[in-house]
Design a protein around this motif. Sequence first.
Motif, PDB file in Angstrom:
ATOM      1  N   LEU A 236     -80.972 -27.856   6.340  1.00  0.00           N
ATOM      2  CA  LEU A 236     -82.050 -28.690   5.815  1.00  0.00           C
ATOM      3  C   LEU A 236     -83.392 -28.072   6.145  1.00  0.00           C
ATOM      4  CD1 LEU A 236     -81.094 -32.416   6.643  1.00  0.00           C
ATOM      5  CD2 LEU A 236     -81.153 -31.333   4.391  1.00  0.00           C
ATOM      6  N   ARG A 237     -84.318 -28.188   5.220  1.00  0.00           N
ATOM      7  CA  ARG A 237     -85.729 -27.881   5.466  1.00  0.00           C
ATOM      8  C   ARG A 237     -86.534 -29.120   5.094  1.00  0.00           C
ATOM      9  NH1 ARG A 237     -87.140 -21.776   3.229  1.00  0.00           N
ATOM     10  NH2 ARG A 237     -85.173 -20.769   3.849  1.00  0.00           N
ATOM     11  N   ARG A 238     -87.684 -29.273   5.735  1.00  0.00           N
ATOM     12  CA  ARG A 238     -88.549 -30.416   5.422  1.00  0.00           C
ATOM     13  C   ARG A 238     -89.993 -29.948   5.377  1.00  0.00           C
ATOM     14  NH1 ARG A 238     -87.614 -35.511   9.034  1.00  0.00           N
ATOM     15  NH2 ARG A 238     -88.201 -34.034  10.681  1.00  0.00           N
ATOM     16  N   SER A 239     -90.764 -30.523   4.443  1.00  0.00           N
ATOM     17  CA  SER A 239     -92.167 -30.162   4.323  1.00  0.00           C
ATOM     18  C   SER A 239     -92.942 -31.328   3.712  1.00  0.00           C
ATOM     19  CB  SER A 239     -92.328 -28.916   3.444  1.00  0.00           C
ATOM     20  OG  SER A 239     -93.700 -28.647   3.177  1.00  0.00           O
ATOM     21  N   LYS A 240     -94.220 -31.388   4.015  1.00  0.00           N
ATOM     22  CA  LYS A 240     -95.077 -32.400   3.418  1.00  0.00           C
ATOM     23  C   LYS A 240     -95.433 -32.054   1.979  1.00  0.00           C
ATOM     24  CE  LYS A 240     -97.182 -33.916   7.771  1.00  0.00           C
ATOM     25  NZ  LYS A 240     -98.455 -34.064   8.541  1.00  0.00           N
ATOM     26  N   THR A 241     -95.249 -30.772   1.620  1.00  0.00           N
ATOM     27  CA  THR A 241     -95.547 -30.319   0.267  1.00  0.00           C
ATOM     28  C   THR A 241     -94.368 -29.537  -0.284  1.00  0.00           C
ATOM     29  OG1 THR A 241     -96.515 -28.206   0.949  1.00  0.00           O
ATOM     30  CG2 THR A 241     -97.996 -30.118   0.854  1.00  0.00           C
ATOM     31  N   LEU A 242     -94.297 -29.442  -1.604  1.00  0.00           N
ATOM     32  CA  LEU A 242     -93.249 -28.648  -2.232  1.00  0.00           C
ATOM     33  C   LEU A 242     -93.422 -27.177  -1.890  1.00  0.00           C
ATOM     34  CD1 LEU A 242     -90.789 -28.815  -4.094  1.00  0.00           C
ATOM     35  CD2 LEU A 242     -92.349 -28.564  -6.043  1.00  0.00           C
ATOM     36  N   ASP A 243     -94.648 -26.676  -1.947  1.00  0.00           N
ATOM     37  CA  ASP A 243     -94.919 -25.282  -1.569  1.00  0.00           C
ATOM     38  C   ASP A 243     -94.409 -24.974  -0.170  1.00  0.00           C
ATOM     39  OD1 ASP A 243     -96.131 -24.622  -3.942  1.00  0.00           O
ATOM     40  OD2 ASP A 243     -98.185 -24.690  -3.164  1.00  0.00           O
ATOM     41  N   GLY A 244     -94.582 -25.938   0.726  1.00  0.00           N
ATOM     42  CA  GLY A 244     -94.263 -25.710   2.126  1.00  0.00           C
ATOM     43  C   GLY A 244     -92.798 -25.471   2.408  1.00  0.00           C
ATOM     44  N   LEU A 245     -91.912 -25.860   1.479  1.00  0.00           N
ATOM     45  CA  LEU A 245     -90.486 -25.641   1.700  1.00  0.00           C
ATOM     46  C   LEU A 245     -90.137 -24.160   1.799  1.00  0.00           C
ATOM     47  CD1 LEU A 245     -88.891 -28.278  -0.725  1.00  0.00           C
ATOM     48  CD2 LEU A 245     -88.935 -28.355   1.784  1.00  0.00           C
ATOM     49  N   ALA A 246     -90.945 -23.310   1.153  1.00  0.00           N
ATOM     50  CA  ALA A 246     -90.647 -21.877   1.145  1.00  0.00           C
ATOM     51  C   ALA A 246     -90.616 -21.295   2.552  1.00  0.00           C
ATOM     52  CB  ALA A 246     -91.680 -21.139   0.284  1.00  0.00           C
ATOM     53  N   ASP A 247     -91.516 -21.749   3.419  1.00  0.00           N
ATOM     54  CA  ASP A 247     -91.604 -21.204   4.773  1.00  0.00           C
ATOM     55  C   ASP A 247     -91.231 -22.216   5.849  1.00  0.00           C
ATOM     56  OD1 ASP A 247     -92.634 -18.676   3.876  1.00  0.00           O
ATOM     57  OD2 ASP A 247     -94.555 -19.670   3.531  1.00  0.00           O
ATOM     58  N   ALA A 248     -90.720 -23.365   5.447  1.00  0.00           N
ATOM     59  CA  ALA A 248     -90.373 -24.398   6.417  1.00  0.00           C
ATOM     60  C   ALA A 248     -89.218 -23.946   7.313  1.00  0.00           C
ATOM     61  CB  ALA A 248     -90.005 -25.686   5.699  1.00  0.00           C
ATOM     62  N   GLU A 249     -89.219 -24.424   8.543  1.00  0.00           N
ATOM     63  CA  GLU A 249     -88.127 -24.119   9.457  1.00  0.00           C
ATOM     64  C   GLU A 249     -86.818 -24.660   8.897  1.00  0.00           C
ATOM     65  OE1 GLU A 249     -86.758 -25.024  14.102  1.00  0.00           O
ATOM     66  OE2 GLU A 249     -88.690 -25.748  13.328  1.00  0.00           O
ATOM     67  N   GLU A 250     -85.760 -23.869   9.033  1.00  0.00           N
ATOM     68  CA  GLU A 250     -84.463 -24.269   8.516  1.00  0.00           C
ATOM     69  C   GLU A 250     -83.558 -24.684   9.669  1.00  0.00           C
ATOM     70  OE1 GLU A 250     -82.810 -22.443   4.799  1.00  0.00           O
ATOM     71  OE2 GLU A 250     -81.366 -21.625   6.240  1.00  0.00           O
ATOM     72  N   THR A 251     -83.012 -25.884   9.574  1.00  0.00           N
ATOM     73  CA  THR A 251     -82.166 -26.442  10.631  1.00  0.00           C
ATOM     74  C   THR A 251     -80.727 -26.544  10.137  1.00  0.00           C
ATOM     75  OG1 THR A 251     -83.997 -27.758  11.510  1.00  0.00           O
ATOM     76  CG2 THR A 251     -81.763 -28.436  12.126  1.00  0.00           C
ATOM     77  N   VAL A 252     -79.783 -26.075  10.937  1.00  0.00           N
ATOM     78  CA  VAL A 252     -78.366 -26.234  10.629  1.00  0.00           C
ATOM     79  C   VAL A 252     -77.928 -27.595  11.143  1.00  0.00           C
ATOM     80  CG1 VAL A 252     -76.031 -25.375  11.003  1.00  0.00           C
ATOM     81  CG2 VAL A 252     -77.930 -23.752  10.756  1.00  0.00           C
ATOM     82  N   ILE A 253     -77.531 -28.478  10.258  1.00  0.00           N
ATOM     83  CA  ILE A 253     -77.152 -29.836  10.676  1.00  0.00           C
ATOM     84  C   ILE A 253     -75.633 -30.043  10.719  1.00  0.00           C
ATOM     85  CG2 ILE A 253     -79.363 -30.825   9.932  1.00  0.00           C
ATOM     86  CD1 ILE A 253     -76.405 -31.670   7.855  1.00  0.00           C
ATOM     87  N   TRP A 254     -74.885 -29.066  10.197  1.00  0.00           N
ATOM     88  CA  TRP A 254     -73.422 -29.186  10.232  1.00  0.00           C
ATOM     89  C   TRP A 254     -72.817 -27.811   9.991  1.00  0.00           C
ATOM     90  CZ3 TRP A 254     -69.450 -28.236   6.719  1.00  0.00           C
ATOM     91  CH2 TRP A 254     -68.198 -28.800   7.029  1.00  0.00           C
ATOM     92  N   LYS A 255     -71.697 -27.511  10.675  1.00  0.00           N
ATOM     93  CA  LYS A 255     -70.978 -26.250  10.487  1.00  0.00           C
ATOM     94  C   LYS A 255     -69.544 -26.521  10.069  1.00  0.00           C
ATOM     95  CE  LYS A 255     -73.660 -23.565  13.865  1.00  0.00           C
ATOM     96  NZ  LYS A 255     -73.588 -22.757  15.106  1.00  0.00           N
ATOM     97  N   LYS A 256     -68.958 -25.577   9.375  1.00  0.00           N
ATOM     98  CA  LYS A 256     -67.595 -25.738   8.864  1.00  0.00           C
ATOM     99  C   LYS A 256     -66.592 -25.870  10.005  1.00  0.00           C
ATOM    100  CE  LYS A 256     -66.307 -20.841   8.690  1.00  0.00           C
ATOM    101  NZ  LYS A 256     -65.808 -19.726   7.854  1.00  0.00           N
ATOM    102  N   HIS A 257     -65.438 -26.450   9.711  1.00  0.00           N
ATOM    103  CA  HIS A 257     -64.350 -26.536  10.678  1.00  0.00           C
ATOM    104  C   HIS A 257     -63.699 -25.169  10.867  1.00  0.00           C
ATOM    105  CE1 HIS A 257     -63.579 -31.132   9.921  1.00  0.00           C
ATOM    106  NE2 HIS A 257     -64.827 -30.852  10.233  1.00  0.00           N
TER     107      HIS A 257
END
Length: 325
Positions: free
Chosen positions: A46-67
């Motif tokens: 997941l990435r989160r940003s206050k703007t659509l542009d901001g998603l390009a450089d937003a921090e990326e968080t792994v919220i789930w990994k495969k079994h």
Amino acid sequence: MDATNFKQTKYNKPFIIQRADPYVYRHEDGTYLFTASVPAYDRIILRRSKTLDGLADAEETVIWKKHGRGIMSVHVWAPEIHFIEGKWFIYFAAGEKDDIWAIRPYILMCEGEDPIKNPWTEIGPMQASDDFSFQDFSLDMTVFENRGKWYCVWAEKISVGKKISNLYIAEMKSPVKLATAQVLLTTPEYDWERMDFWVNEGPAVVRHNGKLYLTYSASATGECYCIGMLSIDEEEELLDPRAWKKERYPVLKTDWEKGMFGPGHNSFTKSEDGADDIMIYHARQYDSIIGDPLYDPNRHTYRMRVEWDEQEKPVFDFKNNFETT
């Protein structure tokens, strides 16, 4: 990047590199959330940003990994994040390590209000209301609301002679269970839907002036991948396939001059001011692929502004691609 026919143009500068099947959700507080398939097909980000542009450089968080084994252990594909009845849900597809094409739709639910910081719980597979849904290769699940009811659309393969991927729709009883049996929405019937594989998949819905437009992807995942479209008045019975109109030709396809190849698996969001519909999709910058296109990592995320013609139908044109800032 091994690309003998790579051509840099002003249209094919990626928004987010090496992220396929992109999904962008604009929350009620105006923030944007981004998720997509990663090339390793092994996690959900997941990435989160206050703007659509901001998603390009937003921090990326792994919220789930495969079994490590069993279900959800390979081919983690096409996650979508939705906010339903005050809770966050992610719908995604995955296979089994010992049966990699046993792809089925699964659900995660966030335990708190913050989808980035709070933990996610595995709900399991989407629950059908009949005995035949999700019994074979099923993926690309999306959900949407219309006139107070929630609906689910997904791709599922059937085998009556040649094995093909159709799109089905059902009403939802809850975010994790269907209320009705599946209804066949569209099947690959035209030549452009049958290139290499007979495929309808990757549904996405956008609403405009009392109508719903459902885009979908067709054919194999290489240069022939393209986007088709269905439409219906929002007052019609959505579970009546005869009420939907299917376009005879793709609404977006490969453009050699602009250097855009295999556009597909899109989602829709809104601009910050809410004035424009934005299509988020993936494509490649070249057509020459060594091996299976499915495992080529360079399907990048792009975005374009949707135009509306005199008949109030959406127009998808690469010239409306946004360049990253």
